[in-house]
Scaffold this motif. Structure first.
Motif, PDB file in Angstrom:
ATOM      1  N   GLY A 130       0.816  -1.200   0.000  1.00  0.00           N
ATOM      2  CA  GLY A 130       0.000   0.000   0.000  1.00  0.00           C
ATOM      3  C   GLY A 130       0.855   1.258   0.000  1.00  0.00           C
ATOM      4  N   LYS A 131       0.287   2.346  -0.511  1.00  0.00           N
ATOM      5  CA  LYS A 131       1.001   3.617  -0.576  1.00  0.00           C
ATOM      6  C   LYS A 131       0.212   4.703   0.154  1.00  0.00           C
ATOM      7  CE  LYS A 131       1.185   3.701  -5.118  1.00  0.00           C
ATOM      8  NZ  LYS A 131       1.549   4.099  -6.511  1.00  0.00           N
ATOM      9  N   ILE A 132       0.942   5.638   0.740  1.00  0.00           N
ATOM     10  CA  ILE A 132       0.352   6.864   1.268  1.00  0.00           C
ATOM     11  C   ILE A 132       0.620   7.954   0.239  1.00  0.00           C
ATOM     12  CG2 ILE A 132       0.229   8.458   3.207  1.00  0.00           C
ATOM     13  CD1 ILE A 132       1.722   6.344   4.875  1.00  0.00           C
ATOM     14  N   VAL A 133      -0.436   8.626  -0.208  1.00  0.00           N
ATOM     15  CA  VAL A 133      -0.264   9.677  -1.213  1.00  0.00           C
ATOM     16  C   VAL A 133      -0.826  10.993  -0.678  1.00  0.00           C
ATOM     17  CG1 VAL A 133      -0.190   8.196  -3.250  1.00  0.00           C
ATOM     18  CG2 VAL A 133      -2.396   8.912  -2.352  1.00  0.00           C
ATOM     19  N   VAL A 134      -0.093  12.060  -0.928  1.00  0.00           N
ATOM     20  CA  VAL A 134      -0.544  13.418  -0.622  1.00  0.00           C
ATOM     21  C   VAL A 134      -0.754  14.123  -1.952  1.00  0.00           C
ATOM     22  CG1 VAL A 134       0.039  15.617   0.473  1.00  0.00           C
ATOM     23  CG2 VAL A 134       0.707  13.459   1.561  1.00  0.00           C
ATOM     24  N   LEU A 135      -1.937  14.704  -2.150  1.00  0.00           N
ATOM     25  CA  LEU A 135      -2.282  15.329  -3.418  1.00  0.00           C
ATOM     26  C   LEU A 135      -2.686  16.786  -3.219  1.00  0.00           C
ATOM     27  CD1 LEU A 135      -3.878  12.253  -3.322  1.00  0.00           C
ATOM     28  CD2 LEU A 135      -3.842  12.752  -5.763  1.00  0.00           C
ATOM     29  N   SER A 136      -2.448  17.578  -4.246  1.00  0.00           N
ATOM     30  CA  SER A 136      -2.912  18.957  -4.257  1.00  0.00           C
ATOM     31  C   SER A 136      -4.430  18.986  -4.327  1.00  0.00           C
ATOM     32  CB  SER A 136      -2.329  19.693  -5.466  1.00  0.00           C
ATOM     33  OG  SER A 136      -2.994  20.925  -5.674  1.00  0.00           O
ATOM     34  N   GLY A 137      -5.056  19.735  -3.431  1.00  0.00           N
ATOM     35  CA  GLY A 137      -6.500  19.859  -3.477  1.00  0.00           C
ATOM     36  C   GLY A 137      -6.981  20.639  -4.686  1.00  0.00           C
ATOM     37  N   ARG A 138      -6.155  21.541  -5.186  1.00  0.00           N
ATOM     38  CA  ARG A 138      -6.550  22.360  -6.331  1.00  0.00           C
ATOM     39  C   ARG A 138      -6.436  21.606  -7.651  1.00  0.00           C
ATOM     40  NH1 ARG A 138      -7.162  27.734  -7.372  1.00  0.00           N
ATOM     41  NH2 ARG A 138      -6.382  28.348  -5.314  1.00  0.00           N
ATOM     42  N   SER A 139      -5.364  20.812  -7.824  1.00  0.00           N
ATOM     43  CA  SER A 139      -5.093  20.214  -9.135  1.00  0.00           C
ATOM     44  C   SER A 139      -5.084  18.693  -9.149  1.00  0.00           C
ATOM     45  CB  SER A 139      -3.739  20.709  -9.651  1.00  0.00           C
ATOM     46  OG  SER A 139      -2.686  20.218  -8.827  1.00  0.00           O
ATOM     47  N   GLY A 140      -4.978  18.053  -7.985  1.00  0.00           N
ATOM     48  CA  GLY A 140      -4.865  16.601  -7.942  1.00  0.00           C
ATOM     49  C   GLY A 140      -3.469  16.080  -8.194  1.00  0.00           C
ATOM     50  N   VAL A 141      -2.504  16.959  -8.397  1.00  0.00           N
ATOM     51  CA  VAL A 141      -1.119  16.539  -8.606  1.00  0.00           C
ATOM     52  C   VAL A 141      -0.592  15.869  -7.339  1.00  0.00           C
ATOM     53  CG1 VAL A 141       1.246  17.387  -8.942  1.00  0.00           C
ATOM     54  CG2 VAL A 141      -0.622  18.279 -10.341  1.00  0.00           C
ATOM     55  N   VAL A 142       0.122  14.760  -7.510  1.00  0.00           N
ATOM     56  CA  VAL A 142       0.692  14.055  -6.366  1.00  0.00           C
ATOM     57  C   VAL A 142       1.900  14.826  -5.851  1.00  0.00           C
ATOM     58  CG1 VAL A 142       1.794  11.930  -5.582  1.00  0.00           C
ATOM     59  CG2 VAL A 142      -0.153  11.818  -7.142  1.00  0.00           C
ATOM     60  N   LEU A 143       1.840  15.222  -4.587  1.00  0.00           N
ATOM     61  CA  LEU A 143       2.927  15.969  -3.963  1.00  0.00           C
ATOM     62  C   LEU A 143       3.907  15.049  -3.248  1.00  0.00           C
ATOM     63  CD1 LEU A 143       0.737  18.819  -2.388  1.00  0.00           C
ATOM     64  CD2 LEU A 143       1.914  18.841  -4.600  1.00  0.00           C
ATOM     65  N   ILE A 144       3.374  14.020  -2.606  1.00  0.00           N
ATOM     66  CA  ILE A 144       4.185  13.066  -1.857  1.00  0.00           C
ATOM     67  C   ILE A 144       3.632  11.672  -2.117  1.00  0.00           C
ATOM     68  CG2 ILE A 144       4.920  12.271   0.432  1.00  0.00           C
ATOM     69  CD1 ILE A 144       6.186  14.890  -0.214  1.00  0.00           C
ATOM     70  N   GLU A 145       4.523  10.713  -2.296  1.00  0.00           N
ATOM     71  CA  GLU A 145       4.130   9.308  -2.425  1.00  0.00           C
ATOM     72  C   GLU A 145       5.156   8.460  -1.692  1.00  0.00           C
ATOM     73  OE1 GLU A 145       4.098   5.803  -5.822  1.00  0.00           O
ATOM     74  OE2 GLU A 145       3.939   7.896  -6.438  1.00  0.00           O
ATOM     75  N   THR A 146       4.672   7.597  -0.805  1.00  0.00           N
ATOM     76  CA  THR A 146       5.587   6.728  -0.078  1.00  0.00           C
ATOM     77  C   THR A 146       4.879   5.430   0.280  1.00  0.00           C
ATOM     78  OG1 THR A 146       7.119   6.618   1.807  1.00  0.00           O
ATOM     79  CG2 THR A 146       4.999   7.695   2.188  1.00  0.00           C
ATOM     80  N   THR A 147       5.633   4.372   0.424  1.00  0.00           N
ATOM     81  CA  THR A 147       5.074   3.065   0.758  1.00  0.00           C
ATOM     82  C   THR A 147       4.838   2.964   2.262  1.00  0.00           C
ATOM     83  OG1 THR A 147       6.319   2.113  -1.083  1.00  0.00           O
ATOM     84  CG2 THR A 147       5.442   0.580   0.529  1.00  0.00           C
ATOM     85  N   VAL A 148       3.812   2.211   2.664  1.00  0.00           N
ATOM     86  CA  VAL A 148       3.552   2.014   4.094  1.00  0.00           C
ATOM     87  C   VAL A 148       4.759   1.340   4.740  1.00  0.00           C
ATOM     88  CG1 VAL A 148       1.050   1.944   3.817  1.00  0.00           C
ATOM     89  CG2 VAL A 148       2.356  -0.178   3.644  1.00  0.00           C
ATOM     90  N   PRO A 149       4.981   1.562   6.040  1.00  0.00           N
ATOM     91  CA  PRO A 149       6.242   1.141   6.674  1.00  0.00           C
ATOM     92  C   PRO A 149       6.545  -0.350   6.592  1.00  0.00           C
ATOM     93  CG  PRO A 149       5.028   2.635   8.100  1.00  0.00           C
ATOM     94  CD  PRO A 149       4.125   2.312   6.967  1.00  0.00           C
ATOM     95  N   ASP A 150       5.522  -1.210   6.674  1.00  0.00           N
ATOM     96  CA  ASP A 150       5.788  -2.651   6.693  1.00  0.00           C
ATOM     97  C   ASP A 150       5.652  -3.298   5.321  1.00  0.00           C
ATOM     98  OD1 ASP A 150       3.071  -2.443   6.413  1.00  0.00           O
ATOM     99  OD2 ASP A 150       2.556  -3.521   8.253  1.00  0.00           O
ATOM    100  N   GLN A 151       5.460  -2.483   4.277  1.00  0.00           N
ATOM    101  CA  GLN A 151       5.391  -2.964   2.892  1.00  0.00           C
ATOM    102  C   GLN A 151       4.192  -3.880   2.631  1.00  0.00           C
ATOM    103  OE1 GLN A 151       8.044  -1.799   0.781  1.00  0.00           O
ATOM    104  NE2 GLN A 151       8.426  -0.622   2.629  1.00  0.00           N
ATOM    105  N   LYS A 152       3.202  -3.861   3.493  1.00  0.00           N
ATOM    106  CA  LYS A 152       2.044  -4.733   3.321  1.00  0.00           C
ATOM    107  C   LYS A 152       0.933  -4.020   2.554  1.00  0.00           C
ATOM    108  CE  LYS A 152       2.920  -7.636   7.360  1.00  0.00           C
ATOM    109  NZ  LYS A 152       3.292  -8.788   6.512  1.00  0.00           N
ATOM    110  N   GLU A 153      -0.080  -4.784   2.191  1.00  0.00           N
ATOM    111  CA  GLU A 153      -1.227  -4.183   1.532  1.00  0.00           C
ATOM    112  C   GLU A 153      -2.008  -3.338   2.534  1.00  0.00           C
ATOM    113  OE1 GLU A 153      -4.001  -7.126   0.165  1.00  0.00           O
ATOM    114  OE2 GLU A 153      -3.876  -8.290   2.008  1.00  0.00           O
ATOM    115  N   SER A 154      -2.867  -2.457   2.025  1.00  0.00           N
ATOM    116  CA  SER A 154      -3.680  -1.631   2.916  1.00  0.00           C
ATOM    117  C   SER A 154      -5.022  -1.333   2.267  1.00  0.00           C
ATOM    118  CB  SER A 154      -2.969  -0.317   3.249  1.00  0.00           C
ATOM    119  OG  SER A 154      -3.756   0.473   4.127  1.00  0.00           O
ATOM    120  N   TYR A 155      -6.085  -1.500   3.062  1.00  0.00           N
ATOM    121  CA  TYR A 155      -7.453  -1.204   2.635  1.00  0.00           C
ATOM    122  C   TYR A 155      -8.052  -0.132   3.552  1.00  0.00           C
ATOM    123  CZ  TYR A 155      -7.268  -5.707   0.113  1.00  0.00           C
ATOM    124  OH  TYR A 155      -6.929  -6.747  -0.719  1.00  0.00           O
ATOM    125  N   TYR A 156      -7.270   0.810   3.979  1.00  0.00           N
ATOM    126  CA  TYR A 156      -7.620   1.631   5.131  1.00  0.00           C
ATOM    127  C   TYR A 156      -7.969   3.068   4.763  1.00  0.00           C
ATOM    128  CZ  TYR A 156      -7.475   2.407  10.183  1.00  0.00           C
ATOM    129  OH  TYR A 156      -7.805   2.648  11.487  1.00  0.00           O
TER     130      TYR A 156
END
Length: 283
Positions: A130-156
């Motif tokens: 799973g990934k944590i993504v931070v996006l611009s509210g105005r444009s939807g451009v991805v500002l930050i992208e990083t994998t969850v710490p334990d590299q597992k899937e996420s449905y959260y």
């Protein structure tokens, strides 16, 4: 305004079948004001921020197969979509977005979400992290992208905790067949991709942490505590300051899906839990 399947096809230039949508109704008479279609099922809306500067809150819709879109609440028009982002993986879903303030300095609040979970994966197959993504509210451009710490899937669907002037992100990992954990990470560390500073506040040994918690002060210290379910039949309460366990309750031979707090003043600390029992699926 009327909408039908032809409108659905037209909204995507006949390229895709539309499997989801949102409708806005007039609360006074039930009249449909507008309808907006999506290529996939939508199961999350956050309509708490103005994204285009018209002084009316807009909506972030999220759902299956990498679906994430900002919709103008006045007329139902799309403000931006996540479709063409290089960060998007159509095998994975997106969940309830949370607004975290203006990160990129454009005077519009930006948002964080979890991009993860492959519901079509076989039980014993390798799962996508799973990934944590931070996006611009105005444009939807991805500002930050990083994998969850334990590299597992996420449905959260992530949740925010604000404590001692420090905003933190609470999120879970794992799934129906993969164990996982509940994590907390400061937004400051997230914005520098310093996920090594994430704190693992609970480990689920058999299945994942899939449903968001209730934030409620249980011990009277004026700090919201964390009450949540793991998918393997346990409900727990953690202290919102120390993250130590306050209590836990287990449902024998069951899976716990979600919980809600009571709204009755006489039972303000009561929790209603939804669970499922099927011996064929128990550990």
């Amino acid at each position: 305004m009327e909408a039908n399947f032809e409108d659905c096809k037209e909204s995507y230039n006949y390229e895709n079948i539309c499997l989801g949508g949102m409708i806005v109704l007039n609360g006074l008479n039930g009249e449909e004001l507008w309808r907006h279609f999506f290529t996939n099922e939508i199961y999350s809306l956050n309509c708490n921020q103005d994204l285009n500067g018209d002084f009316v809150n807009d909506c972030i819709a999220a759902g299956r197969s990498g679906t994430l879109e900002a919709v103008n609440l006045v007329n139902g028009e799309s403000l931006w979509t996540f479709t063409n982002s290089l960060s998007r993986d159509e095998r994975m879903n997106l969940y309830t977005a949370q607004f975290i303030g203006d990160i990129d300095g454009d005077f519009v609040d930006d948002l964080v979400n979890i991009h993860g979970g492959n519901p079509l994966a076989f039980k014993d197959s390798n799962r996508i992290s799973g990934k944590i993504v931070v996006l611009s509210g105005r444009s939807g451009v991805v500002l930050i992208e990083t994998t969850v710490p334990d590299q597992k899937e996420s449905y959260y669907s992530p949740i925010l905790q604000t404590f001692k002037n420090n905003q933190k992100l609470i999120f879970g990992t794992g799934g129906e067949t993969q164990h996982g954990s509940l994590w907390i990470l400061s937004i400051k560390d997230l914005l520098t991709k310093n996920v090594s500073q994430a704190k693992q506040i609970y480990v689920a040994k058999h299945k994942g942490i899939m449903t968001p918690p209730i934030m409620i002060d249980l011990n009277g210290d004026l700090i919201e505590d964390i009450v949540f379910c793991d998918f393997n039949s346990t409900v727990l309460a953690l202290d919102g300051d120390t993250y130590e366990k306050i209590w836990s309750f287990a449902f024998q031979d069951s899976e716990t899906y979600s919980l809600v707090p009571s709204t009755d003043m006489l039972f303000s600390h009561c929790l209603v839990v939804k669970y499922f029992t099927d011996l064929r699926h128990c550990y």
